[in-house]
Write an enzyme that holds these catalytic residues in place. Structure first.
Site, PDB file in Angstrom:
ATOM      1  N   HIS A 172       0.903  -1.177   0.064  1.00  7.24           N
ATOM      2  CA  HIS A 172      -0.171   0.080  -0.157  1.00  7.24           C
ATOM      3  C   HIS A 172       1.018   1.049   0.205  1.00  7.24           C
ATOM      4  CE1 HIS A 172      -3.898   2.110   0.335  1.00  7.24           C
ATOM      5  NE2 HIS A 172      -3.455   3.044   1.432  1.00  7.24           N
ATOM      6  N   ARG A 231      -6.550  -1.242  -7.265  1.00  9.73           N
ATOM      7  CA  ARG A 231      -7.301  -0.874  -6.208  1.00  9.73           C
ATOM      8  C   ARG A 231      -7.620   0.499  -5.931  1.00  9.73           C
ATOM      9  NH1 ARG A 231      -3.117  -3.411  -3.249  1.00  9.73           N
ATOM     10  NH2 ARG A 231      -3.009  -1.224  -2.164  1.00  9.73           N
ATOM     11  N   TYR A 282     -26.843  26.940  20.358  1.00  3.87           N
ATOM     12  CA  TYR A 282     -26.067  27.028  21.759  1.00  3.87           C
ATOM     13  C   TYR A 282     -24.873  27.920  21.640  1.00  3.87           C
ATOM     14  CZ  TYR A 282     -28.344  22.363  22.385  1.00  3.87           C
ATOM     15  OH  TYR A 282     -29.021  21.475  22.704  1.00  3.87           O
TER      16      TYR A 282
END
Length: 399
Positions: A172, A231, A282
């Site tokens: 990778h 991939r 808030y």
């Protein structure tokens, strides 16, 4: 036409399988002939819905799928998906039997882990159960070191009377999505370490199987890195690799056209008039500088619309842009509609409000723009959309 349940929240993630199919075509057009394509559908297909997306990418020409967890792989198998499924992350010993039972393909890289799978495959009566050998060439995460590859490949083929086989080898890249020369050199060095490991396995007399290292960025611009399979992840879902936007490819003369697959939308459920000096949400971080109208949207950070988006997000209602005002709440947020007439303001109630996504669906920004404004990546924006937001899919690819 979207397939929508009879009872549906106002807030939905609209998933365009038509755009997904288009993106797969764009990716495949960049691959060398004969190169297989693996599409990552981990993390519920980056928030888009794993099963429908998996079916669509396979119908569009993908050969493999990739998940992160065993449960994700089992979900696909239980949906009847038979394509090869890579499990990219490590599983625990208690999950190994499920990997074998559901014919998932794990990444292995050390002796103990290899033997766990070999024993599980033998107990299940398997011969030659395929695993992929992960090689760490510079990511520093998982994988054997290149010099260990040949010995581990031999262990895979010999353990437990041949219960395993070497189905492939992978690595990778850590920085292939960077456009800097330094990172390009780093990626090249990783590739060279990987191909050296492959060669050492071959020299040991072992076929390395399907060799793959090219991720989304490398798949698009480095055909020499394609090897046997590429991939792709985020590009399938319509976003360019981090650090390499559309303009990067255009400058290279590449007409790559990726289209966002997810559009997050809701409705204006309330319209309220605020007088000058009144505050919103808030911490009263925004105060009306003049008399104005506020629209309330039933979407908040529990849906994945993160609080940090508030200063930047502009919501599209009827094709016009309205800024989020005040802090995004857990379940709601507010937009400023402006100093309208009462009739104009009332007409905006129940109108569709588009937060981000495909411009063809009415969005004024996409996940990449939100990511750029808040110092993150598009992957995080889409993956953060929680399960309580219904996914609705166009008819393409749904069976």
């Amino acid at each position: 036409m979207l397939k929508i349940a009879l009872v549906m929240r106002a807030t939905v993630a609209e998933i365009s399988l038509k755009n997904l199919t288009h993106n797969i075509g764009q990716i495949k057009a960049h691959l060398k002939p004969g190169v297989k394509l693996c599409i990552a559908v981990k993390a519920d297909a980056y928030g888009h819905g794993a099963v429908p997306c998996a079916r669509t990418v396979l119908a569009s020409g993908a050969d493999f799928l990739a998940v992160a967890t065993v449960d994700e792989g089992m979900e696909l198998r239980n949906a009847g998906i038979q394509a090869p499924i890579l499990v990219l992350s490590l599983c625990t010993p208690s999950e190994v039997a499920d990997v074998v039972r559901h014919t998932l393909t794990p990444l292995v890289f050390d002796e103990d882990y290899i033997l766990l799978f070999a024993q599980a495959a033998r107990r299940a009566g398997k011969k030659g159960f395929p695993v992929h050998l992960a090689v760490d060439t510079g990511m520093g995460r998982i994988g054997c070191f290149p010099e260990e590859a040949s010995a581990l490949a031999r262990l895979i083929t010999e353990a437990e009377q041949g219960s395993l086989s070497l189905g492939g080898m992978c690595t990778h890249f850590a920085a292939s999505d960077s456009a800097t020369a330094q990172d390009a050199d780093y990626t090249k060095a990783q590739f060279e370490r990987f191909t050296h490991a492959i060669e050492q396995v071959r020299l040991a007399g072992i076929a390395p199987g399907i060799c793959h290292c090219a991720n989304s960025a490398a798949s698009l611009e480095k055909p020499e890195y394609h090897l046997d399979m590429a991939r792709s992840g985020i590009t399938a879902y319509g976003y360019y690799p981090d650090g390499k936007p559309r303009s990067y490819y255009a400058a290279r003369g590449d007409s790559l056209d990726l289209r966002p697959v997810m559009t997050l939308s809701t409705q204006v459920v309330s319209v309220r008039r605020l007088k000058k000096g009144m505050s919103v949400s808030y911490g009263h971080t925004w105060t009306a500088p003049h008399d104005t109208y506020i629209g309330v949207l039933p979407v908040g950070y529990a849906d994945g619309l993160l609080r940090r988006f508030a200063p930047f997000l502009r919501v599209a209602v009827g094709g016009k842009s309205y800024p989020v005002r005040g802090r995004i709440c857990m379940d709601q947020c507010m937009i400023e509609l402006g100093p309208l007439s009462a009739t104009e303001a009332a007409a905006l109630r129940w109108q569709r409000a588009v937060l981000f996504g495909d411009s063809a669906s009415g969005a004024l920004c996409d996940a990449q723009l939100l990511a750029d404004e808040t110092g993150t990546i598009s992957y995080e924006v889409t993956s953060a959309i929680t399960k309580r937001v219904p996914r609705v899919f166009d008819a393409a690819g749904i069976s």
